[in-house]
Design a protein around this motif. Structure first.
Motif, PDB file in Angstrom:
ATOM      1  N   GLY A  72     -36.887 -12.777  45.179  1.00  0.00           N
ATOM      2  CA  GLY A  72     -37.252 -12.629  43.828  1.00  0.00           C
ATOM      3  C   GLY A  72     -36.128 -12.142  43.006  1.00  0.00           C
ATOM      4  O   GLY A  72     -36.060 -12.714  41.811  1.00  0.00           O
ATOM      5  N   ALA A  73     -35.247 -11.375  43.384  1.00  0.00           N
ATOM      6  CA  ALA A  73     -34.085 -11.055  42.496  1.00  0.00           C
ATOM      7  C   ALA A  73     -33.324 -12.509  42.398  1.00  0.00           C
ATOM      8  O   ALA A  73     -32.682 -12.416  41.160  1.00  0.00           O
ATOM      9  N   ALA A  74     -33.175 -12.968  43.286  1.00  0.00           N
ATOM     10  CA  ALA A  74     -32.317 -14.350  43.213  1.00  0.00           C
ATOM     11  C   ALA A  74     -32.895 -15.587  42.118  1.00  0.00           C
ATOM     12  O   ALA A  74     -32.214 -16.136  41.595  1.00  0.00           O
ATOM     13  N   ILE A  75     -34.387 -15.372  42.409  1.00  0.00           N
ATOM     14  CA  ILE A  75     -35.084 -16.398  41.058  1.00  0.00           C
ATOM     15  C   ILE A  75     -34.814 -15.826  39.820  1.00  0.00           C
ATOM     16  O   ILE A  75     -34.270 -16.647  38.672  1.00  0.00           O
ATOM     17  N   ARG A  76     -34.796 -14.462  39.454  1.00  0.00           N
ATOM     18  CA  ARG A  76     -34.454 -13.961  38.148  1.00  0.00           C
ATOM     19  C   ARG A  76     -33.095 -14.001  37.754  1.00  0.00           C
ATOM     20  O   ARG A  76     -32.858 -14.455  36.689  1.00  0.00           O
ATOM     21  N   GLU A  77     -32.257 -14.101  38.695  1.00  0.00           N
ATOM     22  CA  GLU A  77     -30.735 -14.294  38.304  1.00  0.00           C
ATOM     23  C   GLU A  77     -30.411 -15.674  38.114  1.00  0.00           C
ATOM     24  O   GLU A  77     -29.677 -16.139  37.295  1.00  0.00           O
ATOM     25  N   ALA A  78     -31.223 -16.682  38.695  1.00  0.00           N
ATOM     26  CA  ALA A  78     -31.282 -17.949  38.544  1.00  0.00           C
ATOM     27  C   ALA A  78     -31.413 -18.426  37.277  1.00  0.00           C
ATOM     28  O   ALA A  78     -30.859 -19.103  36.630  1.00  0.00           O
ATOM     29  N   VAL A  79     -32.675 -17.973  36.821  1.00  0.00           N
ATOM     30  CA  VAL A  79     -33.278 -18.292  35.510  1.00  0.00           C
ATOM     31  C   VAL A  79     -32.346 -17.877  34.367  1.00  0.00           C
ATOM     32  O   VAL A  79     -32.154 -18.330  33.369  1.00  0.00           O
ATOM     33  N   TYR A  80     -31.880 -16.657  34.584  1.00  0.00           N
ATOM     34  CA  TYR A  80     -30.768 -15.919  33.479  1.00  0.00           C
ATOM     35  C   TYR A  80     -29.604 -16.793  33.491  1.00  0.00           C
ATOM     36  O   TYR A  80     -29.111 -17.235  32.418  1.00  0.00           O
ATOM     37  N   ALA A  81     -28.848 -17.140  34.497  1.00  0.00           N
ATOM     38  CA  ALA A  81     -27.596 -17.751  34.673  1.00  0.00           C
ATOM     39  C   ALA A  81     -27.926 -19.205  34.099  1.00  0.00           C
ATOM     40  O   ALA A  81     -26.929 -19.543  33.394  1.00  0.00           O
ATOM     41  N   LEU A  82     -28.837 -19.835  34.377  1.00  0.00           N
ATOM     42  CA  LEU A  82     -28.979 -21.202  34.108  1.00  0.00           C
ATOM     43  C   LEU A  82     -29.404 -21.219  32.651  1.00  0.00           C
ATOM     44  O   LEU A  82     -28.832 -22.118  32.036  1.00  0.00           O
ATOM     45  N   ASP A  83     -30.278 -20.397  32.059  1.00  0.00           N
ATOM     46  CA  ASP A  83     -30.871 -20.528  30.868  1.00  0.00           C
ATOM     47  C   ASP A  83     -30.068 -19.881  29.652  1.00  0.00           C
ATOM     48  O   ASP A  83     -30.259 -20.392  28.515  1.00  0.00           O
ATOM     49  N   THR A  84     -29.608 -18.675  30.265  1.00  0.00           N
ATOM     50  CA  THR A  84     -28.826 -17.946  29.094  1.00  0.00           C
ATOM     51  C   THR A  84     -27.572 -17.966  29.238  1.00  0.00           C
ATOM     52  O   THR A  84     -26.721 -18.009  28.292  1.00  0.00           O
ATOM     53  N   LEU A  85     -26.824 -17.897  30.410  1.00  0.00           N
ATOM     54  CA  LEU A  85     -25.199 -17.938  30.532  1.00  0.00           C
ATOM     55  C   LEU A  85     -24.878 -19.684  30.635  1.00  0.00           C
ATOM     56  O   LEU A  85     -23.645 -19.727  30.514  1.00  0.00           O
ATOM     57  N   HIS A  86     -25.934 -20.389  30.723  1.00  0.00           N
ATOM     58  CA  HIS A  86     -25.622 -21.970  30.564  1.00  0.00           C
ATOM     59  C   HIS A  86     -24.704 -22.153  31.932  1.00  0.00           C
ATOM     60  O   HIS A  86     -23.754 -23.018  31.878  1.00  0.00           O
ATOM     61  N   ALA A  87     -24.973 -21.626  33.148  1.00  0.00           N
ATOM     62  CA  ALA A  87     -24.145 -21.953  34.353  1.00  0.00           C
ATOM     63  C   ALA A  87     -24.392 -23.440  34.382  1.00  0.00           C
ATOM     64  O   ALA A  87     -25.538 -23.860  34.330  1.00  0.00           O
ATOM     65  N   ASP A  88     -23.605 -24.009  35.333  1.00  0.00           N
ATOM     66  CA  ASP A  88     -23.556 -25.571  35.769  1.00  0.00           C
ATOM     67  C   ASP A  88     -24.140 -25.939  36.776  1.00  0.00           C
ATOM     68  O   ASP A  88     -24.180 -27.005  37.280  1.00  0.00           O
ATOM     69  N   GLY A  89     -24.841 -24.880  37.602  1.00  0.00           N
ATOM     70  CA  GLY A  89     -25.556 -24.894  38.870  1.00  0.00           C
ATOM     71  C   GLY A  89     -25.675 -23.344  39.500  1.00  0.00           C
ATOM     72  O   GLY A  89     -25.191 -22.415  38.886  1.00  0.00           O
ATOM     73  N   VAL A  90     -25.820 -23.417  40.838  1.00  0.00           N
ATOM     74  CA  VAL A  90     -25.843 -22.275  41.434  1.00  0.00           C
ATOM     75  C   VAL A  90     -24.997 -22.495  42.762  1.00  0.00           C
ATOM     76  O   VAL A  90     -24.947 -23.584  43.414  1.00  0.00           O
TER      77      VAL A  90
END
Length: 340
Positions: free
Chosen positions: A122-140
């Protein structure tokens, strides 16, 4: 006149190729806060060797000296989880925000694949959404296992669905196996043998559950020249019919699964290793990786030169040199316009 024009076009293409810089898809960001957390838990040597120092300025200087235009940052091993999910999530959030800051401070020089606070899905999903959508990460970046939770485990299916919806690039990196053969690792540190074995173990688990096929919009990057995958696939294919007929395994869609895996060349491969890798993938799925900063700068520069010499000196592989060094990565991470 047409002949002269054709010659000019050819010359232009040659000059453009000479000027291209490599894209490095296998590098690590190691923040002071991450190191401090490991030290608090007595985990500085959890991976059997000390973590090196890293800072963005030194990394860029290395890139400039080596002919690297852009590097993809990922958090290294170990996974900073010691029983407190909140502590782990906070540490990983800090690493991801530091990577985003490095990307912003050096335009065009860095991309990053965000770490996730597994084994808490659950925490991983929240961080993935934040990183990809807000931080504009290029992947995980995903560890081969997070405290025993291996890639391919059913528990990760909900996370894979989120990553699939976002067409994510997933960089895989080996971590200490769980459980692990303590006596062997005491004699032979993880990086010598167990990392390739651990990577193979995790990818085999994914293949056995048809994870790449079930989540077709994820692009998985396998490290260290594919590890032992070329050998493992041959053996698995020969044994799978008996396993399926006995009810021990399900069918594996070999072609579709393997077509969704990419590979980096970290580890200074020989021509033979690269040819073996090409038995399980196509040339457009192979990319350069240095593993910075785990070896001294001069060693990594030497590895790069040996790779170039290996490719140039092989009649079969020489045609793929630009693809391996920069073209494939610029396509995967969509960074062509920034550095080329």
């Amino acid at each position: 006149m047409k002949r002269i024009f054709a010659v000019l076009l050819l010359l232009q293409a040659v000059l453009a190729s000479v000027g291209q810089q490599a894209v490095d898809v296998h590098t690590h960001i190691i923040t002071p806060e991450y190191m401090q957390m490991l030290q608090r838990h007595g985990a500085g040597l959890e991976e059997t060797f000390p973590l090196p120092r890293w800072d963005a300025g030194r990394h860029v200087a290395f890139m400039d000296s080596t002919g690297i235009g852009c590097s993809v940052l990922t958090m290294p091993a170990p996974q900073p989880y010691y029983g407190d999910g909140g502590e782990s999530a906070a540490c990983i959030r800090g690493v991801n925000e530091a990577a985003a800051a490095a990307k912003a401070s050096y335009p065009g020089r860095f991309r990053f694949c965000a770490a996730l606070p597994l084994p808490d899905v659950g925490a991983a999903i929240r961080e993935a959404v934040y990183a990809l959508d807000t931080l504009h990460a290029d992947g995980v970046k995903l560890a081969t296992n997070s405290r025993g939770q291996y890639l391919g485990d059913e528990a990760l299916d909900t996370l894979m669905q989120v990553l699939n919806e976002r067409h994510a690039v997933v960089i895989i990196h080996p971590h200490r196996p769980t459980p692990y053969p303590e006596g062997i690792i005491r004699t032979t540190p993880l990086a010598m043998y167990e990392y390739p074995a651990e990577t193979t173990r995790a990818v085999v688990n994914m293949l056995a559950r048809n994870v790449p096929v079930r989540y077709p919009d994820i692009k998985f990057v396998v490290p260290h020249c594919g590890s032992f995958i070329p050998l493992a696939v041959v053996r698995m294919k020969s044994i799978l019919p008996a396993m399926v007929s006995g009810g021990y395994m399900q069918q594996i869609d070999w072609n579709d699964n393997l077509s969704r895996l990419y590979y980096d060349l970290a580890g200074s491969p020989t021509a033979g290793v690269i040819r073996a890798l090409l038995t399980v993938t196509s040339p457009d799925h192979v990319m350069y990786g240095s593993d910075y900063p785990y070896l001294p700068d001069n060693v990594l520069r030497g590895n790069m030169e040996r790779l170039k010499e290996t490719l140039a000196g092989d009649s079969e592989l020489s045609q793929y040199s630009d693809m391996f060094l920069w073209k494939n990565a610029t396509e995967l991470f969509n960074i062509k316009s920034e550095i080329h």
